[in-house]
Design a protein around this motif. Structure first.
Motif, PDB file in Angstrom:
ATOM      1  N   PHE B 191      -1.728  15.479   3.972  1.00  0.00           N
ATOM      2  CA  PHE B 191      -2.154  14.776   5.170  1.00  0.00           C
ATOM      3  C   PHE B 191      -3.160  13.689   4.820  1.00  0.00           C
ATOM      4  N   GLY B 192      -4.164  14.078   3.986  1.00  0.00           N
ATOM      5  CA  GLY B 192      -5.203  13.121   3.667  1.00  0.00           C
ATOM      6  C   GLY B 192      -4.660  11.905   2.945  1.00  0.00           C
ATOM      7  N   ASN B 193      -3.791  12.142   1.943  1.00  0.00           N
ATOM      8  CA  ASN B 193      -3.240  11.027   1.193  1.00  0.00           C
ATOM      9  C   ASN B 193      -2.480  10.072   2.088  1.00  0.00           C
ATOM     10  N   ILE B 194      -1.584  10.622   2.918  1.00  0.00           N
ATOM     11  CA  ILE B 194      -0.718   9.732   3.686  1.00  0.00           C
ATOM     12  C   ILE B 194      -1.508   8.987   4.756  1.00  0.00           C
ATOM     13  N   LEU B 195      -2.348   9.743   5.495  1.00  0.00           N
ATOM     14  CA  LEU B 195      -3.097   9.070   6.550  1.00  0.00           C
ATOM     15  C   LEU B 195      -4.030   8.037   5.978  1.00  0.00           C
ATOM     16  N   ALA B 196      -4.681   8.368   4.866  1.00  0.00           N
ATOM     17  CA  ALA B 196      -5.650   7.433   4.295  1.00  0.00           C
ATOM     18  C   ALA B 196      -4.954   6.164   3.826  1.00  0.00           C
ATOM     19  N   ASP B 197      -3.810   6.304   3.182  1.00  0.00           N
ATOM     20  CA  ASP B 197      -3.121   5.099   2.728  1.00  0.00           C
ATOM     21  C   ASP B 197      -2.714   4.235   3.908  1.00  0.00           C
ATOM     22  N   GLU B 198      -2.232   4.908   4.952  1.00  0.00           N
ATOM     23  CA  GLU B 198      -1.828   4.171   6.144  1.00  0.00           C
ATOM     24  C   GLU B 198      -3.014   3.412   6.743  1.00  0.00           C
ATOM     25  N   LEU B 199      -4.155   4.084   6.834  1.00  0.00           N
ATOM     26  CA  LEU B 199      -5.329   3.443   7.412  1.00  0.00           C
ATOM     27  C   LEU B 199      -5.787   2.269   6.586  1.00  0.00           C
ATOM     28  N   VAL B 200      -5.774   2.434   5.262  1.00  0.00           N
ATOM     29  CA  VAL B 200      -6.225   1.336   4.400  1.00  0.00           C
ATOM     30  C   VAL B 200      -5.347   0.122   4.608  1.00  0.00           C
ATOM     31  N   VAL B 201      -4.006   0.366   4.650  1.00  0.00           N
ATOM     32  CA  VAL B 201      -3.094  -0.771   4.811  1.00  0.00           C
ATOM     33  C   VAL B 201      -3.312  -1.435   6.155  1.00  0.00           C
ATOM     34  N   VAL B 202      -3.489  -0.630   7.193  1.00  0.00           N
ATOM     35  CA  VAL B 202      -3.654  -1.221   8.532  1.00  0.00           C
ATOM     36  C   VAL B 202      -4.950  -2.018   8.604  1.00  0.00           C
ATOM     37  N   VAL B 203      -6.005  -1.473   8.019  1.00  0.00           N
ATOM     38  CA  VAL B 203      -7.293  -2.193   8.061  1.00  0.00           C
ATOM     39  C   VAL B 203      -7.177  -3.497   7.297  1.00  0.00           C
ATOM     40  N   LEU B 204      -6.562  -3.429   6.102  1.00  0.00           N
ATOM     41  CA  LEU B 204      -6.432  -4.662   5.330  1.00  0.00           C
ATOM     42  C   LEU B 204      -5.583  -5.689   6.051  1.00  0.00           C
ATOM     43  N   VAL B 205      -4.526  -5.200   6.711  1.00  0.00           N
ATOM     44  CA  VAL B 205      -3.655  -6.144   7.427  1.00  0.00           C
ATOM     45  C   VAL B 205      -4.413  -6.786   8.569  1.00  0.00           C
ATOM     46  N   SER B 206      -5.241  -5.971   9.241  1.00  0.00           N
ATOM     47  CA  SER B 206      -5.959  -6.574  10.363  1.00  0.00           C
ATOM     48  C   SER B 206      -7.031  -7.517   9.874  1.00  0.00           C
ATOM     49  N   LEU B 207      -7.492  -7.373   8.630  1.00  0.00           N
ATOM     50  CA  LEU B 207      -8.504  -8.287   8.109  1.00  0.00           C
ATOM     51  C   LEU B 207      -7.872  -9.515   7.488  1.00  0.00           C
ATOM     52  N   VAL B 208      -6.981  -9.283   6.495  1.00  0.00           N
ATOM     53  CA  VAL B 208      -6.348 -10.407   5.792  1.00  0.00           C
ATOM     54  C   VAL B 208      -4.855 -10.172   5.850  1.00  0.00           C
ATOM     55  N   PRO B 209      -4.157 -10.750   6.809  1.00  0.00           N
ATOM     56  CA  PRO B 209      -2.789 -10.289   7.047  1.00  0.00           C
ATOM     57  C   PRO B 209      -1.792 -10.579   5.941  1.00  0.00           C
ATOM     58  N   SER B 210      -2.039 -11.595   5.066  1.00  0.00           N
ATOM     59  CA  SER B 210      -0.827 -11.992   4.344  1.00  0.00           C
ATOM     60  C   SER B 210      -0.640 -11.381   2.974  1.00  0.00           C
ATOM     61  N   VAL B 211      -1.463 -11.666   1.974  1.00  0.00           N
ATOM     62  CA  VAL B 211      -1.058 -11.306   0.610  1.00  0.00           C
ATOM     63  C   VAL B 211      -1.827 -10.108   0.082  1.00  0.00           C
ATOM     64  N   VAL B 212      -3.071  -9.979   0.563  1.00  0.00           N
ATOM     65  CA  VAL B 212      -3.949  -8.972  -0.045  1.00  0.00           C
ATOM     66  C   VAL B 212      -3.459  -7.545   0.131  1.00  0.00           C
ATOM     67  N   PRO B 213      -2.843  -7.176   1.260  1.00  0.00           N
ATOM     68  CA  PRO B 213      -2.440  -5.765   1.363  1.00  0.00           C
ATOM     69  C   PRO B 213      -1.329  -5.367   0.399  1.00  0.00           C
ATOM     70  N   ILE B 214      -0.650  -6.338  -0.219  1.00  0.00           N
ATOM     71  CA  ILE B 214       0.554  -5.970  -0.989  1.00  0.00           C
ATOM     72  C   ILE B 214       0.264  -5.022  -2.141  1.00  0.00           C
ATOM     73  N   PRO B 215      -0.736  -5.233  -2.996  1.00  0.00           N
ATOM     74  CA  PRO B 215      -0.971  -4.247  -4.058  1.00  0.00           C
ATOM     75  C   PRO B 215      -1.293  -2.871  -3.512  1.00  0.00           C
ATOM     76  N   VAL B 216      -2.036  -2.848  -2.394  1.00  0.00           N
ATOM     77  CA  VAL B 216      -2.368  -1.546  -1.809  1.00  0.00           C
ATOM     78  C   VAL B 216      -1.106  -0.862  -1.294  1.00  0.00           C
ATOM     79  N   MET B 217      -0.159  -1.679  -0.783  1.00  0.00           N
ATOM     80  CA  MET B 217       1.090  -1.059  -0.322  1.00  0.00           C
ATOM     81  C   MET B 217       1.857  -0.459  -1.479  1.00  0.00           C
ATOM     82  N   PHE B 218       1.845  -1.168  -2.622  1.00  0.00           N
ATOM     83  CA  PHE B 218       2.517  -0.589  -3.796  1.00  0.00           C
ATOM     84  C   PHE B 218       1.853   0.696  -4.236  1.00  0.00           C
ATOM     85  N   LEU B 219       0.493   0.667  -4.239  1.00  0.00           N
ATOM     86  CA  LEU B 219      -0.224   1.887  -4.589  1.00  0.00           C
ATOM     87  C   LEU B 219       0.134   3.015  -3.636  1.00  0.00           C
ATOM     88  N   GLY B 220       0.255   2.645  -2.343  1.00  0.00           N
ATOM     89  CA  GLY B 220       0.624   3.661  -1.360  1.00  0.00           C
ATOM     90  C   GLY B 220       1.993   4.257  -1.638  1.00  0.00           C
TER      91      GLY B 220
END
Lengths: 184, 247
Positions: B191-220
């Motif tokens: 639960f912690g892993n999945i929810l945390a990754d989801e939250l990180v991606v959503v926060v990053l998208v809401s901050l910098v929508p375009s390129v920065v979330p991509i490495p985090v998505m791969f990590l996810g």
């Protein structure tokens, strides 16, 4: 502000904003990043995955081919062994048949030669018997002749005188003269 | 009334600034229970993906496998290998269970990370991976608990409970505690892993929508795949541990 936080807290209990629909906010739904991630994933993942799967397929094909070849080899060897078995069986049969006829022939040969030898011995026996017979007969003949000659000589000595002697000689001369005339 | 409408407007403004909704669920009333409908909907989608692809792939089995059949056979071999390593010789009956765990968690994690769920807007809450809800992960962990209990009891009968006093009876409290911490750790880890990754991606998208979330998505993607494997491996390990012979 307190109103806002109050209603926020109460609304957090049972929110009533929004309905079903399509969110068209590009920045919120993140399609660009998603497509980039999907694109990279598919691009690299396809290479890796197809390598793995091709290796697996190759392995399966090789295993199948190997087992087929082994099966073929085994069937061939079986066939060869069967052919050899048949050949050996035939030879054994032939040997058996030949062997029997050989034995028969040998037997016949032996019998024949024994017969021949027996015949020869029989012949020898017969000849010897005949020879002995002849000898006995000759002996008897000789003895009889001797007896006859002795008897004749005795008779002649007892009854011979000059007159008889002269008459015999003139008869013999007359016989010789007739024989000479016949020959001429 | 005015206060409420202006607070609703202000709240809408708040929603527009930070569209992060954590903990809001879409409820359905089934019997006397309130069910998290968004988890159910995404679970159904995951189940449809799994069943559909499996049915299509094994439709016409050949000796020399086609691409789909080859892929599924490869996945099956992988799962069999995991079960065999962890459980040992009698791994046969447990392969479907471990396989279901692994595939469900893996597909739900990756579907949450890759599919554009946010396009569909629900009245409350939003669609995401079904494993980002503690109920799902606790359910999976409890299933694993039941499974390893069943494995131990069916193999050893009531002699299974002798494992609580091995190697020494002093460790009895710890062994009993283990029966509670195993499902706890399984559920919370996932639960912690999945929810945390989801939250990180959503926060990053809401901050910098375009390129920065991509490495985090791969990590996810990477960590969620690993989490699925870990869950399945641990489930197999617990089953194997409860089935193994005397020490």
């Amino acid at each position: 502000m307190k109103n806002v936080t109050d209603s926020f807290v109460s609304l957090g209990h049972w929110p009533s904003a929004g309905s079903f629909g399509v969110n068209t906010d590009i920045l919120a739904t993140n399609p660009i990043n998603l497509s980039v991630v999907l694109g990279v994933l598919i691009f690299f993942g396809k290479g890796v995955l197809s390598d793995l799967l091709d290796n697996r397929k190759e392995r399966i094909l090789n295993t199948i081919r190997n087992s087929e070849e082994l099966r073929e080899g085994a069937i061939e060897r079986l066939e060869k062994a069967r052919a050899r078995l048949r050949k050996v069986e035939m030879e054994a049969d032939q040997f058996r048949v030949n062997g029997y006829s050989e034995i028969e022939r040998e037997k016949l040969n032996l019998i024949n030669s024994t017969y021949k030898i027996l015949e020869q011995l029989e012949n020898y026996k017969n000849e010897t018997i005949y020879f002995e017979q002849q000898r006995a007969i000759n002996q008897v003949r000789q003895r009889v002749l001797q007896q006859a000659l002795r008897g004749a000589l005795g008779t002649l000595n007892s009854s011979l005188n000059n007159e008889l002697h002269l008459r015999t000689i003139s008869a013999n001369i007359g016989l010789f003269g007739v024989m000479k005339e016949i020959i001429d | 009334m005015n206060g409420i409408s202006c607070s609703i407007n202000a709240l809408n403004g708040l929603y527009n600034i930070s569209g992060v909704e954590v903990g809001q669920h879409f409820y359905w009333q089934i019997g006397g229970f309130q069910v998290h409908a968004q988890v159910l909907i995404t679970s159904w989608v995951v189940i449809a993906i799994l069943l559909g692809s499996a049915v299509i792939a094994v439709r016409n089995p050949q000796t020399i496998p086609t691409a789909g059949q080859n892929f599924f056979e490869y996945v099956l071999e992988f799962i069999r290998d995991v079960s065999k390593t962890q459980i040992g010789e009698e791994y046969g009956p447990w392969v479907p269970f471990i396989g279901t765990m692994f595939l469900f968690i893996f597909v739900s994690n990756w579907s949450g990370a890759l599919l554009p769920w946010k396009i569909i807007q629900l009245p409350h809450g939003e669609l995401a991976a079904p494993t980002n809800d503690i109920n799902t992960t606790v359910a999976l962990a409890l299933l694993t608990s039941v499974a390893y209990f069943y494995a131990g009891l069916s193999k050893k009968g009531l002699g299974y409970f002798s494992k609580y006093i091995q190697p020494t009876p002093i460790l009895l409290p710890i062994n009993i505690l283990e029966d509670f911490t195993k499902p706890l750790s399984l559920s919370f880890r996932l639960f912690g892993n999945i929810l945390a990754d989801e939250l990180v991606v959503v926060v990053l998208v809401s901050l910098v929508p375009s390129v920065v979330p991509i490495p985090v998505m791969f990590l996810g993607l990477f960590t969620s795949g690993i989490q699925a494997l870990i869950f399945a491996t641990l489930a197999a390990a617990y089953i194997g541990e409860s089935m193994e012979g005397h020490h």
